[in-house]
Scaffold this active site. Sequence first.
Site, PDB file in Angstrom:
ATOM      1  N   SER A 164       0.841  -1.188   0.000  1.00 40.68           N
ATOM      2  CA  SER A 164       0.000   0.000   0.000  1.00 40.68           C
ATOM      3  C   SER A 164       0.887   1.253   0.000  1.00 40.68           C
ATOM      4  O   SER A 164       1.815   1.350  -0.795  1.00 40.68           O
ATOM      5  CB  SER A 164      -0.939  -0.033   1.211  1.00 40.68           C
ATOM      6  OG  SER A 164      -1.879   0.997   1.162  1.00 40.68           O
ATOM      7  N   ARG A 194     -12.407   7.300   8.551  1.00 42.87           N
ATOM      8  CA  ARG A 194     -12.022   5.899   8.554  1.00 42.87           C
ATOM      9  C   ARG A 194     -13.089   5.031   7.888  1.00 42.87           C
ATOM     10  O   ARG A 194     -12.777   4.122   7.111  1.00 42.87           O
ATOM     11  CB  ARG A 194     -11.799   5.422   9.987  1.00 42.87           C
ATOM     12  CG  ARG A 194     -11.298   3.992  10.098  1.00 42.87           C
ATOM     13  CD  ARG A 194      -9.959   3.831   9.420  1.00 42.87           C
ATOM     14  NE  ARG A 194      -9.291   2.609   9.833  1.00 42.87           N
ATOM     15  CZ  ARG A 194      -8.074   2.269   9.456  1.00 42.87           C
ATOM     16  NH1 ARG A 194      -7.403   3.062   8.640  1.00 42.87           N
ATOM     17  NH2 ARG A 194      -7.519   1.164   9.865  1.00 42.87           N
ATOM     18  N   ASP A 240      -8.636  -5.620  -5.855  1.00 45.39           N
ATOM     19  CA  ASP A 240      -8.221  -4.307  -5.327  1.00 45.39           C
ATOM     20  C   ASP A 240      -8.773  -3.194  -6.218  1.00 45.39           C
ATOM     21  O   ASP A 240      -8.573  -3.199  -7.436  1.00 45.39           O
ATOM     22  CB  ASP A 240      -6.693  -4.241  -5.292  1.00 45.39           C
ATOM     23  CG  ASP A 240      -6.159  -3.099  -4.429  1.00 45.39           C
ATOM     24  OD1 ASP A 240      -6.921  -2.158  -4.130  1.00 45.39           O
ATOM     25  OD2 ASP A 240      -4.971  -3.166  -4.066  1.00 45.39           O
ATOM     26  N   HIS A 280      -8.234  -4.440  -1.366  1.00 46.79           N
ATOM     27  CA  HIS A 280      -6.925  -3.949  -0.952  1.00 46.79           C
ATOM     28  C   HIS A 280      -6.456  -4.592   0.353  1.00 46.79           C
ATOM     29  O   HIS A 280      -5.269  -4.864   0.528  1.00 46.79           O
ATOM     30  CB  HIS A 280      -6.982  -2.428  -0.798  1.00 46.79           C
ATOM     31  CG  HIS A 280      -5.665  -1.790  -0.529  1.00 46.79           C
ATOM     32  ND1 HIS A 280      -4.623  -1.842  -1.427  1.00 46.79           N
ATOM     33  CD2 HIS A 280      -5.201  -1.096   0.546  1.00 46.79           C
ATOM     34  CE1 HIS A 280      -3.572  -1.195  -0.928  1.00 46.79           C
ATOM     35  NE2 HIS A 280      -3.896  -0.750   0.259  1.00 46.79           N
ATOM     36  N   ASP A 281      -7.378  -4.850   1.267  1.00 49.50           N
ATOM     37  CA  ASP A 281      -7.010  -5.474   2.540  1.00 49.50           C
ATOM     38  C   ASP A 281      -6.546  -6.909   2.379  1.00 49.50           C
ATOM     39  O   ASP A 281      -6.135  -7.541   3.360  1.00 49.50           O
ATOM     40  CB  ASP A 281      -8.191  -5.430   3.514  1.00 49.50           C
ATOM     41  CG  ASP A 281      -8.241  -4.127   4.302  1.00 49.50           C
ATOM     42  OD1 ASP A 281      -7.348  -3.282   4.117  1.00 49.50           O
ATOM     43  OD2 ASP A 281      -9.180  -3.952   5.106  1.00 49.50           O
TER      44      ASP A 281
END
Length: 338
Positions: free
Chosen positions: A135, A201, A288, A317-318
């Site tokens: 990332s 967040r 992603d 992405h995680d």
Amino acid sequence: MEPQIYLAPGPFALESGDTLPELRIAYHTYGRMNAARDNVVWVCHALTANSEVADWWPHTVEKGRFLDPERWFVVCANILGSHYGTTGPLHVNPATGRPWYGSFPQFTIRDIVRAHRLLADALGVGRIAMLVGSSVGGFQAVEWAVMEPERIEGLALIATDAKASPWNIAIDETQRMAIEADATFGEERPDAGMKGLAAARALGLLSYRGPEGYNLTQQDHEENPVLHRACTYQRYQGEKLCRRYNAYSYHAILDAFDTHDVGRGRGGVEAALGKIRARTLVVGITTDIIFTPAEMRRLHGQIPGSRYCEIDSPFAHDGFLVEYEQLNALLLPFMTER
């Protein structure tokens, strides 16, 4: 495990032209440097992580894994502006005797890397056997590999890019807007802007997990049509970050990430990436939406002699955090090729 602290000598000049009167860098190490000093693995961490890799990257700093402390001397430094020990907005500005808060000077990815280079020198690290970045940790890793091609022997770039794209910047700006919408942001106290931070967040998580990840894990229970798991998850994640972070650091780091352009002042991205001499593995994630597989393949195509692999995951992405078994299967053999 508490981090070690390195105090850099003298003031630290920033790319913006501002200067930090003092620079402290928090870092963790695992394992030991061997006599030949050729077993150093340096991990660059992402957004709100700390330097304790074993804390945020599960099942990586273990025997038989790609960050095996019995084989490697693993180093991770907390980034500039963070909440976890390196100089940031909640530290005291020596000129005023008060915390920086919103007056913390603007810094860039290159500033973060230059700080890491100071620490590497202080630790007696010459060549780095493998530089690993996922990332925005990958932003730092690719910048370092271009900045010091002779120092970096191996490079693993996971779900990242050579330049912050308009899509990346738009995600960051939306999060900044959420923080700035909190009327308390700007007040000189460590808990200012917390409601805005929670919202930021929650917004960010949408891009980190993507639709497949949410639809897989946050389905509602049929017996309760009013309570939505996705809603409680978003609120929980926002509150969870507020318990461990601060809005000033988050805002400042998002600003820094948007400065990322490895080609700036170097004749463009392709020319800059052409300077990389490290054996390089580029790893994409099938779902992603921040750094798409197409973008990852393009990055691979621009780095001389690099290899490309993909993690198959519904967690977008995680996936680099969740799919540690797949990641280990890719990185372990690559790292042991010497």
